[in-house]
Scaffold this active site. Sequence first.
Site, PDB file in Angstrom:
ATOM      1  N   ARG A  24      -2.801  -7.839 -18.705  1.00 36.22           N
ATOM      2  CA  ARG A  24      -2.795  -8.856 -17.400  1.00 36.22           C
ATOM      3  C   ARG A  24      -3.779  -9.798 -17.745  1.00 36.22           C
ATOM      4  NH1 ARG A  24      -3.711 -11.869 -13.310  1.00 36.22           N
ATOM      5  NH2 ARG A  24      -3.179 -11.394 -11.511  1.00 36.22           N
TER       6      ARG A  24
ATOM      7  N   ASP B  67       8.562  -8.063  -9.724  1.00 36.73           N
ATOM      8  CA  ASP B  67       7.825  -8.180  -7.856  1.00 36.73           C
ATOM      9  C   ASP B  67       9.638  -8.745  -7.343  1.00 36.73           C
ATOM     10  OD1 ASP B  67       5.085  -7.734  -6.120  1.00 36.73           O
ATOM     11  OD2 ASP B  67       6.931  -9.065  -5.254  1.00 36.73           O
TER      12      ASP B  67
ATOM     13  N   ARG C 273      -2.167  -1.857 -11.749  1.00 37.63           N
ATOM     14  CA  ARG C 273      -3.816  -2.114 -12.240  1.00 37.63           C
ATOM     15  C   ARG C 273      -4.278  -0.496 -12.191  1.00 37.63           C
ATOM     16  NH1 ARG C 273      -4.042  -5.010  -6.938  1.00 37.63           N
ATOM     17  NH2 ARG C 273      -2.309  -3.763  -6.407  1.00 37.63           N
TER      18      ARG C 273
ATOM     19  N   TYR D 162       8.966 -11.739   3.899  1.00 42.41           N
ATOM     20  CA  TYR D 162       7.740 -12.326   3.515  1.00 42.41           C
ATOM     21  C   TYR D 162       7.905 -14.020   3.302  1.00 42.41           C
ATOM     22  CZ  TYR D 162       6.184  -8.413   1.862  1.00 42.41           C
ATOM     23  OH  TYR D 162       5.163  -7.037   1.576  1.00 42.41           O
TER      24      TYR D 162
ATOM     25  N   ARG E 244       5.510   1.772  -8.329  1.00 43.77           N
ATOM     26  CA  ARG E 244       4.787   1.331  -8.444  1.00 43.77           C
ATOM     27  C   ARG E 244       3.811   2.061 -10.057  1.00 43.77           C
ATOM     28  NH1 ARG E 244       1.162  -0.985  -3.779  1.00 43.77           N
ATOM     29  NH2 ARG E 244       3.188  -1.434  -3.303  1.00 43.77           N
TER      30      ARG E 244
HETATM   31  O1  1CP Z   1       6.674  -0.026  -9.623  1.00 41.63           O
HETATM   32  C1  1CP Z   1       7.111  -0.894 -10.950  1.00 41.63           C
HETATM   33  O2  1CP Z   1       5.713  -0.300 -11.598  1.00 41.63           O
HETATM   34  C2  1CP Z   1       7.670  -1.979 -11.177  1.00 41.63           C
HETATM   35  C3  1CP Z   1       7.240  -3.287 -10.237  1.00 41.63           C
HETATM   36  C4  1CP Z   1       6.961  -3.908  -8.843  1.00 41.63           C
HETATM   37  C5  1CP Z   1       8.262  -3.287  -8.005  1.00 41.63           C
HETATM   38  C6  1CP Z   1       9.159  -2.463  -7.753  1.00 41.63           C
HETATM   39  C7  1CP Z   1       5.810  -4.850  -8.547  1.00 41.63           C
HETATM   40  C8  1CP Z   1       5.010  -5.348  -9.699  1.00 41.63           C
HETATM   41  N1  1CP Z   1       6.423  -4.954  -7.403  1.00 41.63           N
HETATM   42  C9  1CP Z   1       7.690  -4.053  -6.449  1.00 41.63           C
HETATM   43  C10 1CP Z   1       8.561  -4.269  -5.529  1.00 41.63           C
HETATM   44  C11 1CP Z   1       7.396  -4.351  -4.269  1.00 41.63           C
HETATM   45  N2  1CP Z   1       6.831  -5.722  -4.359  1.00 41.63           N
HETATM   46  C12 1CP Z   1       7.704  -4.190  -3.148  1.00 41.63           C
HETATM   47  C13 1CP Z   1       8.229  -3.192  -2.535  1.00 41.63           C
HETATM   48  C14 1CP Z   1       8.688  -2.116  -2.866  1.00 41.63           C
HETATM   49  C15 1CP Z   1       6.832  -1.814  -1.558  1.00 41.63           C
HETATM   50  O3  1CP Z   1       6.928  -1.675  -0.852  1.00 41.63           O
HETATM   51  O4  1CP Z   1       5.682  -0.858  -2.178  1.00 41.63           O
HETATM   52  C16 1CP Z   1       7.109  -5.039  -2.322  1.00 41.63           C
HETATM   53  C17 1CP Z   1       6.809  -5.344  -0.717  1.00 41.63           C
HETATM   54  C18 1CP Z   1       6.346  -6.286  -2.742  1.00 41.63           C
HETATM   55  C19 1CP Z   1       5.905  -7.039  -2.733  1.00 41.63           C
HETATM   56  C20 1CP Z   1       4.503  -7.107  -3.090  1.00 41.63           C
HETATM   57  N3  1CP Z   1       3.661  -7.616  -3.944  1.00 41.63           N
HETATM   58  C21 1CP Z   1       3.326  -6.886  -2.387  1.00 41.63           C
HETATM   59  C22 1CP Z   1       2.652  -6.182  -1.031  1.00 41.63           C
HETATM   60  C23 1CP Z   1       2.008  -7.034  -0.194  1.00 41.63           C
HETATM   61  C24 1CP Z   1       2.093  -6.778   0.990  1.00 41.63           C
HETATM   62  O5  1CP Z   1       2.523  -6.978   2.048  1.00 41.63           O
HETATM   63  O6  1CP Z   1       1.540  -4.906   1.591  1.00 41.63           O
HETATM   64  C25 1CP Z   1       1.930  -7.275  -3.667  1.00 41.63           C
HETATM   65  C26 1CP Z   1       0.266  -6.968  -3.909  1.00 41.63           C
HETATM   66  C27 1CP Z   1       2.984  -7.685  -5.052  1.00 41.63           C
HETATM   67  C28 1CP Z   1       2.056  -8.193  -6.398  1.00 41.63           C
HETATM   68  C29 1CP Z   1       2.419  -6.735  -6.695  1.00 41.63           C
HETATM   69  N4  1CP Z   1       3.811  -6.304  -7.678  1.00 41.63           N
HETATM   70  C30 1CP Z   1       3.519  -5.515  -8.625  1.00 41.63           C
HETATM   71  C31 1CP Z   1       2.357  -5.355  -8.705  1.00 41.63           C
HETATM   72  C32 1CP Z   1       1.724  -4.376  -9.931  1.00 41.63           C
HETATM   73  C33 1CP Z   1       1.448  -5.914  -7.969  1.00 41.63           C
HETATM   74  C34 1CP Z   1      -0.287  -6.291  -7.724  1.00 41.63           C
HETATM   75  C35 1CP Z   1      -0.098  -7.612  -8.672  1.00 41.63           C
HETATM   76  C36 1CP Z   1      -1.376  -7.029 -10.105  1.00 41.63           C
HETATM   77  O7  1CP Z   1      -1.411  -6.895 -10.304  1.00 41.63           O
HETATM   78  O8  1CP Z   1      -1.781  -9.027  -9.875  1.00 41.63           O
END
Ligand code: 1CP
Length: 319
Positions: free
Chosen positions: A15, A52, A6, A128, A2
């Site tokens: 965003r 994502d 944010r 999920y 990530r």
């Molecule tokens: O790494 C990067 O910069 C690339 C973008 C990326 C990646 C690789 C995002 C952006 N998400 C992911 C993978 C992802 N998404 C995973 C696997 C890695 C990890 O464990 O973190 C998982 C489980 C998700 C699911 C997800 N998407 C969550 C987690 C929810 C939970 O169960 O805790 C969340 C909050 C998101 C939204 C998301 N995805 C990415 C961002 C920057 C965000 C936040 C949303 C926003 O900015 O409004």
Amino acid sequence: MRQAGRYLPEYQALRARAEDFLALCMTPDLAAEVTLQPVHRFGFDAAILFSDILILPWALGRPLSFVEGQGPVMPPLRKAEEVAALDLARMPEAMAPVLETIRIVRATLPASATLIGFGGAPFTLACYLVDGTGGAFLATRRAIREDPSFFTALIERLTDATIAWLTAQAEAGAEALMLFDSWAGLLPPLLFRQFVMAPTARILAALKRRFPRVPLMGFPRLAGLMLPAYAALPGLDAVGLDTTSDPVLARSLVPNELTLQGNLDPLALLAGGPALAEEAGAIASALRGHPHIFNLGHGVLPETPPAHVANLVSLVRGL
Ligand code: 1CP
């Protein structure tokens, strides 16, 4: 992990221009810019596609929204008919904007930087899908035992979709591929072999056959003592260590040529200062002489000061 997102003011600004997170992921110009922001600011050796893991289930026909402060929300999937309705034929059209993002990023990224594509591993996607949102995934863990034919069919379908999805990313220009299995550690050993290792092995084999030179990386978060078994999967080039894995122990338990990635605690990056220097230094020393990609053990926290990331980059480059 990530590295976009944010904690960066330039991400927040961009965003605000998109309707919501899904729209941001699906607008190639914006998604490409977000992907490149951390590379431009910090000079990272790699960019990870801004998208994502849940975009894939959405492309297969499941409604998806990202709720502020809660994360992803989908209608829970519980029936065999709903598995059968996951439609791989929708993918080319639904995913076209993501492939366009990959093409834009690859054309803009410095030639020396690697573009990493990714997907969620089938088990984590299933968590999920079945529960409908993040948490302890109790509905998923019950379904595995109480409705095994439903769950097996779901994993099979997600495995096929993931192969198609990662294949399309490599064709569009992704130079390395990573599978995020963030919830792999929820499963006991027997089920870990069945629903984490077996589908991952099938994905690795399909991709290696097609793209022998594209490195394949896995992240079986919280796999614990199952890590060496996972790391021995044929076709795997690198494993991401989560924050709980001791890198000294890990290197003694995996093949010599397997690259280890990780595993700084995101809290050390948030804290900065001596804690950051000490923890980063310990990881680098533990893995000196072993192929290593310095990375976090999980995602950058939104509260992280960007200056700490810059400090970490110069620390690691100086080690
Ligand atoms: O790494 C990067 O910069 C690339 C973008 C990326 C990646 C690789 C995002 C952006 N998400 C992911 C993978 C992802 N998404 C995973 C696997 C890695 C990890 O464990 O973190 C998982 C489980 C998700 C699911 C997800 N998407 C969550 C987690 C929810 C939970 O169960 O805790 C969340 C909050 C998101 C939204 C998301 N995805 C990415 C961002 C920057 C965000 C936040 C949303 C926003 O900015 O409004």
